[in-house]
Design a protein around this motif. Structure first.
Motif, PDB file in Angstrom:
ATOM      1  N   ARG A  27      39.316 -17.735 -33.885  1.00  0.00           N
ATOM      2  CA  ARG A  27      40.149 -18.462 -32.931  1.00  0.00           C
ATOM      3  C   ARG A  27      40.651 -19.744 -33.587  1.00  0.00           C
ATOM      4  O   ARG A  27      39.861 -20.524 -34.097  1.00  0.00           O
ATOM      5  CB  ARG A  27      39.360 -18.823 -31.671  1.00  0.00           C
ATOM      6  CG  ARG A  27      38.770 -17.630 -30.961  1.00  0.00           C
ATOM      7  CD  ARG A  27      39.867 -16.772 -30.374  1.00  0.00           C
ATOM      8  NE  ARG A  27      39.277 -15.632 -29.683  1.00  0.00           N
ATOM      9  CZ  ARG A  27      39.797 -14.429 -29.684  1.00  0.00           C
ATOM     10  NH1 ARG A  27      40.898 -14.192 -30.328  1.00  0.00           N
ATOM     11  NH2 ARG A  27      39.218 -13.453 -29.049  1.00  0.00           N
ATOM     12  N   ALA A  67      44.556 -20.576 -24.319  1.00  0.00           N
ATOM     13  CA  ALA A  67      44.932 -19.890 -23.098  1.00  0.00           C
ATOM     14  C   ALA A  67      44.137 -18.594 -23.030  1.00  0.00           C
ATOM     15  O   ALA A  67      44.093 -17.824 -23.981  1.00  0.00           O
ATOM     16  CB  ALA A  67      46.425 -19.598 -23.093  1.00  0.00           C
ATOM     17  N   VAL A  68      43.482 -18.369 -21.893  1.00  0.00           N
ATOM     18  CA  VAL A  68      42.633 -17.197 -21.722  1.00  0.00           C
ATOM     19  C   VAL A  68      43.115 -16.441 -20.497  1.00  0.00           C
ATOM     20  O   VAL A  68      43.405 -17.043 -19.465  1.00  0.00           O
ATOM     21  CB  VAL A  68      41.157 -17.616 -21.519  1.00  0.00           C
ATOM     22  CG1 VAL A  68      40.275 -16.414 -21.285  1.00  0.00           C
ATOM     23  CG2 VAL A  68      40.668 -18.420 -22.694  1.00  0.00           C
ATOM     24  N   LYS A  69      43.204 -15.140 -20.613  1.00  0.00           N
ATOM     25  CA  LYS A  69      43.572 -14.325 -19.459  1.00  0.00           C
ATOM     26  C   LYS A  69      42.454 -14.413 -18.429  1.00  0.00           C
ATOM     27  O   LYS A  69      41.278 -14.531 -18.767  1.00  0.00           O
ATOM     28  CB  LYS A  69      43.780 -12.880 -19.873  1.00  0.00           C
ATOM     29  CG  LYS A  69      45.012 -12.666 -20.695  1.00  0.00           C
ATOM     30  CD  LYS A  69      45.226 -11.203 -20.970  1.00  0.00           C
ATOM     31  CE  LYS A  69      46.490 -10.997 -21.772  1.00  0.00           C
ATOM     32  NZ  LYS A  69      46.720  -9.592 -22.057  1.00  0.00           N
ATOM     33  N   PHE A  70      42.837 -14.346 -17.151  1.00  0.00           N
ATOM     34  CA  PHE A  70      41.844 -14.459 -16.089  1.00  0.00           C
ATOM     35  C   PHE A  70      40.798 -13.353 -16.182  1.00  0.00           C
ATOM     36  O   PHE A  70      39.615 -13.595 -15.964  1.00  0.00           O
ATOM     37  CB  PHE A  70      42.512 -14.426 -14.714  1.00  0.00           C
ATOM     38  CG  PHE A  70      41.505 -14.528 -13.599  1.00  0.00           C
ATOM     39  CD1 PHE A  70      40.893 -15.735 -13.315  1.00  0.00           C
ATOM     40  CD2 PHE A  70      41.145 -13.410 -12.876  1.00  0.00           C
ATOM     41  CE1 PHE A  70      39.947 -15.830 -12.319  1.00  0.00           C
ATOM     42  CE2 PHE A  70      40.204 -13.493 -11.872  1.00  0.00           C
ATOM     43  CZ  PHE A  70      39.602 -14.699 -11.582  1.00  0.00           C
ATOM     44  N   GLU A  71      41.220 -12.155 -16.515  1.00  0.00           N
ATOM     45  CA  GLU A  71      40.282 -11.036 -16.618  1.00  0.00           C
ATOM     46  C   GLU A  71      39.189 -11.340 -17.644  1.00  0.00           C
ATOM     47  O   GLU A  71      38.008 -11.139 -17.379  1.00  0.00           O
ATOM     48  CB  GLU A  71      41.024  -9.759 -17.021  1.00  0.00           C
ATOM     49  CG  GLU A  71      40.119  -8.556 -17.183  1.00  0.00           C
ATOM     50  CD  GLU A  71      40.883  -7.339 -17.666  1.00  0.00           C
ATOM     51  OE1 GLU A  71      40.280  -6.248 -17.646  1.00  0.00           O
ATOM     52  OE2 GLU A  71      42.047  -7.449 -18.060  1.00  0.00           O
ATOM     53  N   THR A  72      39.577 -11.862 -18.787  1.00  0.00           N
ATOM     54  CA  THR A  72      38.614 -12.205 -19.835  1.00  0.00           C
ATOM     55  C   THR A  72      37.697 -13.319 -19.367  1.00  0.00           C
ATOM     56  O   THR A  72      36.483 -13.277 -19.561  1.00  0.00           O
ATOM     57  CB  THR A  72      39.353 -12.637 -21.119  1.00  0.00           C
ATOM     58  OG1 THR A  72      40.266 -11.616 -21.474  1.00  0.00           O
ATOM     59  CG2 THR A  72      38.385 -12.894 -22.250  1.00  0.00           C
ATOM     60  N   PHE A  73      38.272 -14.344 -18.715  1.00  0.00           N
ATOM     61  CA  PHE A  73      37.476 -15.451 -18.211  1.00  0.00           C
ATOM     62  C   PHE A  73      36.469 -14.973 -17.173  1.00  0.00           C
ATOM     63  O   PHE A  73      35.297 -15.359 -17.191  1.00  0.00           O
ATOM     64  CB  PHE A  73      38.376 -16.528 -17.604  1.00  0.00           C
ATOM     65  CG  PHE A  73      37.621 -17.597 -16.877  1.00  0.00           C
ATOM     66  CD1 PHE A  73      36.982 -18.598 -17.590  1.00  0.00           C
ATOM     67  CD2 PHE A  73      37.533 -17.597 -15.499  1.00  0.00           C
ATOM     68  CE1 PHE A  73      36.266 -19.583 -16.932  1.00  0.00           C
ATOM     69  CE2 PHE A  73      36.824 -18.566 -14.829  1.00  0.00           C
ATOM     70  CZ  PHE A  73      36.190 -19.568 -15.548  1.00  0.00           C
ATOM     71  N   GLU A  75      35.158 -11.953 -16.710  1.00  0.00           N
ATOM     72  CA  GLU A  75      34.088 -11.165 -17.326  1.00  0.00           C
ATOM     73  C   GLU A  75      33.080 -12.067 -18.037  1.00  0.00           C
ATOM     74  O   GLU A  75      31.869 -11.874 -17.919  1.00  0.00           O
ATOM     75  CB  GLU A  75      34.679 -10.164 -18.321  1.00  0.00           C
ATOM     76  CG  GLU A  75      35.442  -9.031 -17.676  1.00  0.00           C
ATOM     77  CD  GLU A  75      36.189  -8.167 -18.671  1.00  0.00           C
ATOM     78  OE1 GLU A  75      36.167  -8.461 -19.885  1.00  0.00           O
ATOM     79  OE2 GLU A  75      36.803  -7.183 -18.223  1.00  0.00           O
TER      80      GLU A  75
END
Length: 91
Positions: A27, A67-73, A75
């Motif tokens: 990252r 920036a993180v997708k909500f789905e990843t966050f 989980e």
């Protein structure tokens, strides 16, 4: 450690590694710096180095986040927080 790259348009790209993600990929965070007009090459170099150090410190403190997708966050939150801190019925 920050990496500095001069772009053809006169700006500088500062890259800082922020570790590795769950998927094993590295990252990185990026910042652009544009020198003020009239600065000497020595002043530009010193200021770019200073900006790189400040940006790296911000990344280490967690003030700069990707920036993180909500789905990843979601989980990650369920795995790292909910399982540990919530009752099984709430989980």
């Amino acid at each position: 450690m920050a990496t500095i790259r001069k772009r053809p348009n006169g700006t500088y790209e500062i890259k800082v590694s922020c570790g590795y993600g769950v998927d094993g990929k590295q990252r990185n965070q990026y910042k652009s710096y544009k020198p003020e007009p009239g600065m000497t090459p020595r002043q530009i170099e010193k200021e770019v180095q200073r900006q790189a150090i400040l940006f790296e410190e911000d990344c280490k403190r967690g003030q700069i986040t990707a920036a993180v997708k909500f789905e990843t966050f979601a989980e990650q939150w369920f795995e790292e927080y909910a399982k540990v801190n919530l009752r099984p019925t709430s989980y």
